[in-house]
Design a protein around this motif. Structure first.
Motif, short mmCIF file in Angstrom:
data_model
loop_
_atom_site.label_atom_id
_atom_site.label_comp_id
_atom_site.label_asym_id
_atom_site.label_seq_id
_atom_site.Cartn_x
_atom_site.Cartn_y
_atom_site.Cartn_z
N GLN A 229 0.84 -1.21 0.00
CA GLN A 229 0.00 0.00 0.00
C GLN A 229 0.87 1.25 0.00
O GLN A 229 0.58 2.23 -0.69
CB GLN A 229 -0.92 0.01 1.23
N LEU A 230 1.93 1.18 0.79
CA LEU A 230 2.85 2.33 0.86
C LEU A 230 3.51 2.57 -0.50
O LEU A 230 3.69 3.71 -0.93
CB LEU A 230 3.91 2.10 1.95
N GLU A 231 3.85 1.48 -1.14
CA GLU A 231 4.43 1.56 -2.49
C GLU A 231 3.52 2.41 -3.40
O GLU A 231 4.00 3.29 -4.14
CB GLU A 231 4.57 0.13 -3.03
N ILE A 232 2.22 2.18 -3.31
CA ILE A 232 1.27 2.94 -4.13
C ILE A 232 1.08 4.35 -3.60
O ILE A 232 0.99 5.31 -4.37
CB ILE A 232 -0.07 2.18 -4.21
N ALA A 233 1.08 4.48 -2.27
CA ALA A 233 0.94 5.82 -1.67
C ALA A 233 2.05 6.74 -2.17
O ALA A 233 1.83 7.92 -2.46
CB ALA A 233 0.98 5.73 -0.14
N MET A 234 3.26 6.17 -2.29
CA MET A 234 4.38 6.99 -2.75
C MET A 234 4.20 7.44 -4.19
O MET A 234 4.59 8.55 -4.57
CB MET A 234 5.70 6.22 -2.59
N VAL A 235 3.61 6.57 -5.00
CA VAL A 235 3.32 6.96 -6.38
C VAL A 235 2.31 8.10 -6.40
O VAL A 235 2.49 9.11 -7.08
CB VAL A 235 2.79 5.77 -7.21
N LEU A 236 1.26 7.95 -5.59
CA LEU A 236 0.21 8.97 -5.57
C LEU A 236 0.73 10.31 -5.09
O LEU A 236 0.34 11.36 -5.59
CB LEU A 236 -0.95 8.51 -4.68
N ALA A 237 1.61 10.26 -4.09
CA ALA A 237 2.10 11.52 -3.49
C ALA A 237 2.90 12.34 -4.49
O ALA A 237 3.06 13.55 -4.30
CB ALA A 237 2.96 11.22 -2.26
N THR A 238 3.41 11.72 -5.54
CA THR A 238 4.15 12.50 -6.54
C THR A 238 3.20 13.22 -7.50
O THR A 238 3.66 13.97 -8.36
CB THR A 238 5.10 11.61 -7.37
N GLY A 239 1.89 12.96 -7.37
CA GLY A 239 0.93 13.62 -8.25
C GLY A 239 1.16 13.32 -9.71
O GLY A 239 1.25 14.23 -10.54
N PRO A 240 1.28 12.06 -10.08
CA PRO A 240 1.63 11.71 -11.46
C PRO A 240 0.43 11.84 -12.41
O PRO A 240 -0.72 11.82 -11.99
CB PRO A 240 2.05 10.25 -11.35
N ARG A 241 0.71 11.92 -13.70
CA ARG A 241 -0.34 11.88 -14.72
C ARG A 241 -0.39 10.48 -15.33
O ARG A 241 -1.43 9.98 -15.69
CB ARG A 241 -0.07 12.91 -15.81
N ILE A 242 0.79 9.90 -15.47
CA ILE A 242 0.89 8.52 -15.97
C ILE A 242 1.31 7.65 -14.79
O ILE A 242 2.28 7.95 -14.10
CB ILE A 242 1.99 8.40 -17.05
N ILE A 243 0.56 6.57 -14.55
CA ILE A 243 0.90 5.69 -13.43
C ILE A 243 1.22 4.30 -13.96
O ILE A 243 0.44 3.70 -14.69
CB ILE A 243 -0.27 5.61 -12.42
N LEU A 244 2.42 3.81 -13.63
CA LEU A 244 2.84 2.47 -14.03
C LEU A 244 2.85 1.59 -12.79
O LEU A 244 3.62 1.84 -11.87
CB LEU A 244 4.24 2.51 -14.65
N LEU A 245 2.00 0.59 -12.73
CA LEU A 245 1.91 -0.27 -11.55
C LEU A 245 2.43 -1.67 -11.89
O LEU A 245 1.87 -2.34 -12.77
CB LEU A 245 0.47 -0.35 -11.06
N ASP A 246 3.51 -2.08 -11.20
CA ASP A 246 4.10 -3.38 -11.47
C ASP A 246 3.64 -4.37 -10.40
O ASP A 246 4.16 -4.37 -9.29
CB ASP A 246 5.63 -3.26 -11.48
N GLU A 247 2.65 -5.17 -10.73
CA GLU A 247 2.06 -6.16 -9.82
C GLU A 247 1.75 -5.59 -8.43
O GLU A 247 2.30 -6.03 -7.43
CB GLU A 247 2.99 -7.36 -9.70
N PRO A 248 0.85 -4.62 -8.37
CA PRO A 248 0.55 -4.00 -7.08
C PRO A 248 -0.08 -4.97 -6.09
O PRO A 248 0.00 -4.74 -4.88
CB PRO A 248 -0.44 -2.88 -7.45
N LEU A 249 -0.70 -6.04 -6.55
CA LEU A 249 -1.40 -6.93 -5.63
C LEU A 249 -0.53 -8.10 -5.17
O LEU A 249 -0.98 -8.93 -4.37
CB LEU A 249 -2.66 -7.49 -6.30
N ALA A 250 0.71 -8.17 -5.67
CA ALA A 250 1.57 -9.33 -5.38
C ALA A 250 1.69 -9.57 -3.88
O ALA A 250 2.08 -8.67 -3.13
CB ALA A 250 2.94 -9.13 -5.99
N GLY A 251 1.34 -10.76 -3.44
CA GLY A 251 1.53 -11.14 -2.04
C GLY A 251 0.55 -10.53 -1.07
O GLY A 251 0.76 -10.57 0.14
N MET A 252 -0.53 -9.95 -1.57
CA MET A 252 -1.50 -9.32 -0.66
C MET A 252 -2.60 -10.29 -0.26
O MET A 252 -2.97 -11.17 -1.03
CB MET A 252 -2.17 -8.15 -1.37
N GLY A 253 -3.14 -10.08 0.94
CA GLY A 253 -4.30 -10.86 1.35
C GLY A 253 -5.54 -10.40 0.58
O GLY A 253 -5.54 -9.34 -0.02
#
Lengths: 261, 334
Positions: free
Chosen positions: A161-185
């Motif tokens: 989740q933090l990995e994604i929070a850091m992406v969001l905090a940069t205020g991006p226009r293009i978001i590249l997500l590399d397996e965001p759900l890997a290993g999640m419950g």
């Protein structure tokens, strides 16, 4: 920070290739992603999905091909410059500042995109814009209550989740997500799927993911890779029934990605 | 809140008071010794900006220290003192410029290669001054008259007096601590530490890593130049050995003894190491052996540096409000 920019964002890859010695990890891949859509990339392990993300984010240099952001050729830009252009990425293998608090992790991301990211004068806590972007990113990823926790104390799911929070905090226009759900419950994954769905508006999202339920729920368009090449691309329903995709995923048997679920 | 800020300021102010009172109670020899120790402490603190906060182990800070000293030697006329007003900024700028050139090349490498490249540049500068006669060659250069501040023939500041010299050094030291503390707490300092902790992520967040590290390297080199300028002024002499790896390595040991994660730790490290030398020299012929063993013991048993002994002894962290704990944690990892 997260509001849609007035300019419609888009990213396009033309004939992208990456050669590692004798291995062609990505071979002549062309794809694009536009604002207000989620473009998912799937494929078996070793298909070149992560390499593709690394090429788009600038973490790796391309062997051949070009990358165009809006109308600007960014092929020769390094990762930091692309990030400043509005490309944000998450990593498959959690890549956070382990010794820092959750808040500081997100704050650094916001700071990198503030007006003066390397300001020498003044305390880090005083920039209200940075603080607002940080709070917003933590709020959206459900990490507000964990703000003061050290990142290395988080559960695996929370680190994702933090990995994604850091992406969001940069205020991006293009978001590249590399397996965001890997290993999640399941519970945590549910929240992240909803979060990614909410990113569609105002962002161009490129999603690499193995969880086929999530992919078919989220994707507006779908590209399938195998052995570094694109074997199918189009609307999810078309791709699902593509013979080449069925063969890639399940050999000669019946069924396709998503069916098993 | 005021209660807490008083507590935070209490220890440094007490230490400063001791430092100010020191020259009035100890013999002249120790005033000179203290000046020397504080200057090396300043050099160690400068080095720690890149080593501790930047994660870049530099082995050429002796060179910046030496350049500051050589700059003074080369602008000082044979029979007259030079004005501090311009010779000091000149020396600091020269050291900073050397750091800019060396940093711009060395920062393209990582890890052990960075160490080797900085070592190579340090040795190049050593041989430049050693093998050429323009600054005295292997004999070194003399500074017959210490720099002064004079207006219309009236000398306002005479560094020949050990007491005046000591207070000028102390003022520079306090300024250095203030500057480094500000840097470390600023967005710049946090970005520098982020690049140390996870370069890949810092880069993909958009931090210009190279520029960030180069700025830190130049600031560090310039402060090393300040220390070198006054060190050369103190001894009236500068030898090419000052530029070499031996000084660089000694200062690195000071940093390790004092602890990497604080601004003043290396200063404590410098005082401990030089104090130790002083005591051991007086008591045994094999003082280098004894010193080496003690340094090894300190590094083994106090991996966070001797400064943490002080922290533990003074109980700095206890009964602080949560906010302050957070602030401390931020500075710690910064």
């Amino acid at each position: 920070m997260l509001e849609a920019s007035t300019i419609v964002a888009s990213m396009r890859a033309n004939g992208l290739s990456k050669q590692f010695g004798g291995l062609r990890a990505v071979a002549d891949v062309s794809l694009d992603v536009h604002q207000d859509e989620i473009h998912a990339v799937i494929g078996p392990n070793g298909a070149g999905k992560s390499t593709l993300i690394n090429l788009l984010s600038g973490d790796m240099n391309v062997t051949a091909g070009s990358i165009v952001l809006d109308d600007r050729d960014v092929t020769r830009f390094g990762a930091e410059r692309r990030a400043r252009c509005g490309i944000g990425r998450s990593y498959q293998k959690t890549t956070i500042f382990q010794q820092s608090t959750v808040y500081e992790n997100a704050r650094l991301a916001a700071q990198a995109h503030s007006k003066a990211p390397l300001k020498i004068f003044g305390d880090v806590v005083s920039d209200t814009n940075v603080n607002a972007a940080t709070h917003d990113a933590l709020e959206r990823t459900g990490l507000t209550s964990r703000a003061d926790t050290l990142a290395n104390q988080l559960s695996h799911g929370e680190q994702r989740q933090l990995e994604i929070a850091m992406v969001l905090a940069t205020g991006p226009r293009i978001i590249l997500l590399d397996e965001p759900l890997a290993g999640m419950g399941t519970q945590e994954a549910r929240k992240i799927v909803e979060l990614i769905a909410s990113l569609r508006k105002g962002h161009a999202v490129l999603l690499v993911e193995h969880d086929m339920d999530a992919v078919f729920e989220l994707a507006d368009r779908l590209t399938v890779m195998q052995d570094g090449k694109v074997i199918a691309t189009g609307l999810p329903q078309q791709v699902r029934t593509d013979p080449a995709v069925r063969a890639a995923y399940l050999g000669t048997h019946d069924g396709a990605p998503g069916d098993a679920a | 809140m005021t209660n807490i800020s008083i507590r935070i300021w209490l220890v440094p102010l007490a230490l400063l008071a001791i430092a100010i009172a020191l020259p009035f109670v100890v013999p002249k020899y120790y005033v000179q010794f203290a000046s020397k120790a504080l200057l090396l402490g300043m050099l160690a603190m400068a080095l720690n900006l890149v080593v501790g906060y930047g994660g870049l182990v530099s082995l050429c800070h002796g060179a910046f220290f030496g350049i500051g000293g050589y700059a003074l030697a080369m602008v000082t006329p044979k029979y007259d003192p030079v004005s501090l007003w311009w010779s000091f900024p000149f020396a600091v700028a020269l050291a900073g410029f050397a750091a800019l050139i060396i940093g711009a090349l060395a920062l393209r490498t990582r890890g052990v290669y960075f160490i080797m490249v900085t070592l190579a540049f340090g040795e190049m500068l050593f041989f430049l001054f050693h093998d050429n006669q323009f600054a005295g060659g292997s004999d070194g250069a003399y500074i017959n008259n210490k720099p002064e501040i004079a207006i219309a023939g009236r000398v306002l500041l005479d560094l020949d007096k050990p007491l005046a010299f000591y207070f000028v050094v102390l003022a520079c030291l306090v300024a250095t601590i203030a500057l480094l503390t500000m840097l470390v707490r600023s967005p710049f300092g946090h970005a520098l530490a982020a690049a140390r902790d996870n370069e890949r992520r810092a880069r993909s967040l958009g931090f210009p890593i190279f520029r960030l590290r180069l700025i830190a390297f130049v600031i560090s080199g310039a402060i090393a130049g300040v220390a070198g300028y006054f060190s050369a002024a103190q001894f009236g002499f500068i030898a090419p050995q000052t530029l070499g790896w031996h000084v660089s390595a000694t200062v690195l040991v000071m940093v390790l003894i004092g602890g990497l994660r604080s601004v003043v730790g290396p200063l404590v490290g410098a005082l401990v190491l030089l104090g130790l030398e002083e005591v051991l020299k007086a008591s045994t012929e094999y003082w280098k052996l004894a010193e080496g063993l003690i340094v090894i013991a300190i590094v083994l048993f106090l991996p966070n540096g001797v400064r943490h002994l002080l922290t533990a002894a003074l109980g700095e962290r206890k009964d602080e409000s949560p906010q302050d704990v957070k602030a401390v944690a931020k500075v710690e990892h910064a």
